[in-house]
Scaffold this active site. Sequence first.
Site, mmCIF file in Angstrom:
data_model
loop_
_atom_site.group_PDB
_atom_site.id
_atom_site.type_symbol
_atom_site.label_atom_id
_atom_site.label_comp_id
_atom_site.label_asym_id
_atom_site.label_seq_id
_atom_site.Cartn_x
_atom_site.Cartn_y
_atom_site.Cartn_z
ATOM 1 N N GLU A 251 1.205 -1.083 -0.032
ATOM 2 C CA GLU A 251 -0.071 0.095 0.096
ATOM 3 C C GLU A 251 0.789 1.183 0.045
ATOM 4 O OE1 GLU A 251 -1.199 2.834 0.642
ATOM 5 O OE2 GLU A 251 -2.561 2.608 2.626
ATOM 6 N N CYS A 285 -2.067 9.071 2.928
ATOM 7 C CA CYS A 285 -2.033 8.647 1.225
ATOM 8 C C CYS A 285 -3.365 8.741 0.666
ATOM 9 C CB CYS A 285 -1.535 7.363 1.384
ATOM 10 S SG CYS A 285 -2.352 5.952 2.415
HETATM 11 P P1 NDP Z 1 9.025 5.184 4.150
HETATM 12 O O1 NDP Z 1 8.590 4.365 3.013
HETATM 13 O O2 NDP Z 1 10.572 5.250 4.246
HETATM 14 O O3 NDP Z 1 8.577 4.427 5.510
HETATM 15 C C1 NDP Z 1 7.566 3.596 5.516
HETATM 16 C C2 NDP Z 1 8.059 2.322 6.644
HETATM 17 O O4 NDP Z 1 9.011 1.625 5.669
HETATM 18 C C3 NDP Z 1 8.833 2.783 7.988
HETATM 19 O O5 NDP Z 1 8.552 1.535 8.759
HETATM 20 C C4 NDP Z 1 10.225 2.704 7.417
HETATM 21 O O6 NDP Z 1 11.227 2.368 8.532
HETATM 22 C C5 NDP Z 1 10.350 1.351 6.393
HETATM 23 N N1 NDP Z 1 11.365 1.339 5.408
HETATM 24 C C6 NDP Z 1 12.029 2.548 5.030
HETATM 25 N N2 NDP Z 1 12.991 2.125 4.228
HETATM 26 C C7 NDP Z 1 13.018 0.685 4.051
HETATM 27 C C8 NDP Z 1 13.585 -0.268 3.306
HETATM 28 N N3 NDP Z 1 14.650 -0.020 2.558
HETATM 29 N N4 NDP Z 1 13.021 -1.611 3.624
HETATM 30 C C9 NDP Z 1 12.285 -2.001 4.317
HETATM 31 N N5 NDP Z 1 11.470 -0.941 5.160
HETATM 32 C C10 NDP Z 1 11.878 0.350 4.920
HETATM 33 O O7 NDP Z 1 8.443 6.382 4.241
HETATM 34 P P2 NDP Z 1 9.336 7.758 4.786
HETATM 35 O O8 NDP Z 1 8.886 7.586 6.398
HETATM 36 O O9 NDP Z 1 10.514 8.019 4.374
HETATM 37 O O10 NDP Z 1 8.216 8.788 4.084
HETATM 38 C C11 NDP Z 1 8.743 9.150 3.066
HETATM 39 C C12 NDP Z 1 7.324 9.474 2.095
HETATM 40 O O11 NDP Z 1 6.766 8.258 1.692
HETATM 41 C C13 NDP Z 1 6.171 10.354 2.643
HETATM 42 O O12 NDP Z 1 6.561 11.918 2.634
HETATM 43 C C14 NDP Z 1 5.037 10.001 1.825
HETATM 44 O O13 NDP Z 1 5.217 10.635 0.600
HETATM 45 C C15 NDP Z 1 5.385 8.504 1.676
HETATM 46 N N6 NDP Z 1 4.759 7.787 2.787
HETATM 47 C C16 NDP Z 1 3.310 7.330 2.365
HETATM 48 C C17 NDP Z 1 2.670 6.561 3.407
HETATM 49 C C18 NDP Z 1 1.285 5.902 2.858
HETATM 50 O O14 NDP Z 1 0.721 5.887 3.687
HETATM 51 N N7 NDP Z 1 1.256 5.520 1.679
HETATM 52 C C19 NDP Z 1 3.090 6.266 4.573
HETATM 53 C C20 NDP Z 1 4.551 6.849 4.868
HETATM 54 C C21 NDP Z 1 5.370 7.589 3.991
HETATM 55 P P3 NDP Z 1 11.613 3.559 9.217
HETATM 56 O O15 NDP Z 1 10.534 4.430 9.908
HETATM 57 O O16 NDP Z 1 12.752 2.987 10.101
HETATM 58 O O17 NDP Z 1 12.468 4.428 8.368
#
Ligand code: NDP
Length: 497
Positions: A251, A285
């Site tokens: 998602e 989102c």
């Molecule tokens: P991420 O995709 O980095 O974070 C979401 C989750 O993924 C967190 O638990 C994060 O861990 C984890 N994660 C990060 N990098 C990896 C990896 N390489 N492999 C596996 N898991 C990983 O989003 P961000 O927090 O950086 O936010 C950036 C942008 O993403 C936002 O500005 C938004 O645009 C989008 N976003 C969209 C969401 C949605 O609901 N669809 C939710 C969150 C973000 P950790 O927290 O430890 O980095």
Amino acid sequence: MAETYKMLIDGEWVVSESGETFDVINPATETVIAKAQKSSRGDVKKAIAAARRAFDNGSWSNKTPGERAQVLWKLAELVESNLNKFAKLESANVGKTIKYARDSDMPFIIDNLKFFSGAARVLEGKSAGNYSGIGMSIIKREPIGVVAAIVPWNYPLYIAVWKLAPALAAGDTVVIKPASRTPITLLEFAKLANSLLPKGVLNVVTGPGDVVGEEMASNEDVDCIAITGDTSTGKEIMRLASKNVKRVQLELGGKAPFIVLPDASIDAATEGAVVSAFWNSAQDCTATTRVLVHESMYDDFIELLVKKAKKIRIGDPADEKTDMGPLISDSQRKRTEDYVKATIAEGGKLLCGGARPENLKKGFFFEPTIFSDVKQTMRICKEEIFGPVLTVLKYSSVDDAIEKANDVVYGLAASVWGKDITTLIKVANSLRFGTVWINEHGVLVSEMPHGGFKQSGFGKDLSMYALEDFTQIKHIYIDQTGLVRKPWYYVVYGDKE
Ligand code: NDP
């Protein structure tokens, strides 16, 4: 003093192998409110091994759906009796308003646990029958095994429950990772769950995504990886998951259009746009990000929209009167500011906001911001910001609106506003988005699926479809002849004797 949380592995609360921790911040005050364990790959491997053992020993997967349902229902009741505590923690950790955390997030979490508690008891295969003429076929849904789930920071417990409730209901075991910025409510929830579940069935690991998350996605003992997060993270997860061809549920990002048809109520549509654009500080989102308004009402619409946006009370999320709290982090606010600067440079007209509120010196606050005079080709109309920035575009015909709405790589959610049902249905049918609301934007219910088209991902959260993501189908065939004949291959290919 800030609590130092441990991780839940194999039924025990443990510290990380390295002994390292990281700080958890309140984004409204910028103060440290807790510490959490910084896992290494070794810690994650232990959690996955525990989940594997718990799945293989059948302590959970061999329970009847009814027995698992009782546990999930009890868990829902425990969350319910701690509702205010969870709401306060979520509000302090994410910066979402207390009224939103208490009156929206928590009731939905409880409802979701109760929904999946019952739903797993009525899981269905397509049909059973004698299709070969000599035997009976049965379709059986089985748990998929070890599910790894990665959760974002915008809805820490809410989205965690979307993943773990259907997985547990189906009989899977789970390793789950909260976002590093927001681990508190999931860890508190795990304290309740651990009192009800056999050991190893639910494991919670904390630490950086590029270590913890990558191990979860690549580890060969994991059968399914589910994530809500950025599209770029989803792509990396897919690549890592290919190692053992594990099931992937994604998602990802969104860029929701909000189409206002010429016969829409301006009052209702402006109200809907303001609420759906700025709730949860726009870190959603499905949030409205692009309002597409027919040229006949464009000026009137903008005037009322801006008037309503300026009434949003921004400030301390713990205050009952606050409508909008801070963004999750300084980097998320800087990202928003960069988009604002770039849009002004490209010729967008700033109608309100665009800055940090002058009266709030601490916290990652940013004003509700609206741009007009933007073009669909600008970055602000194409890319996910996850900050309180809304654009208003003018369109001339319904086809023009549909084309602009679909002109993004995302396809999660959209809405259309108006009165003529024929046009509303035409637009809903033409939008390439997983959810289309008509005269509403943002309503989710446990019974209906939530998930995207295009680069918003695949698989569904919520509903019976989520249970499908966390189960696999088995065909069992039973001979009905009592072996009073030769095996089927002699029947088909002839007797070679
Ligand atoms: P991420 O995709 O980095 O974070 C979401 C989750 O993924 C967190 O638990 C994060 O861990 C984890 N994660 C990060 N990098 C990896 C990896 N390489 N492999 C596996 N898991 C990983 O989003 P961000 O927090 O950086 O936010 C950036 C942008 O993403 C936002 O500005 C938004 O645009 C989008 N976003 C969209 C969401 C949605 O609901 N669809 C939710 C969150 C973000 P950790 O927290 O430890 O980095």
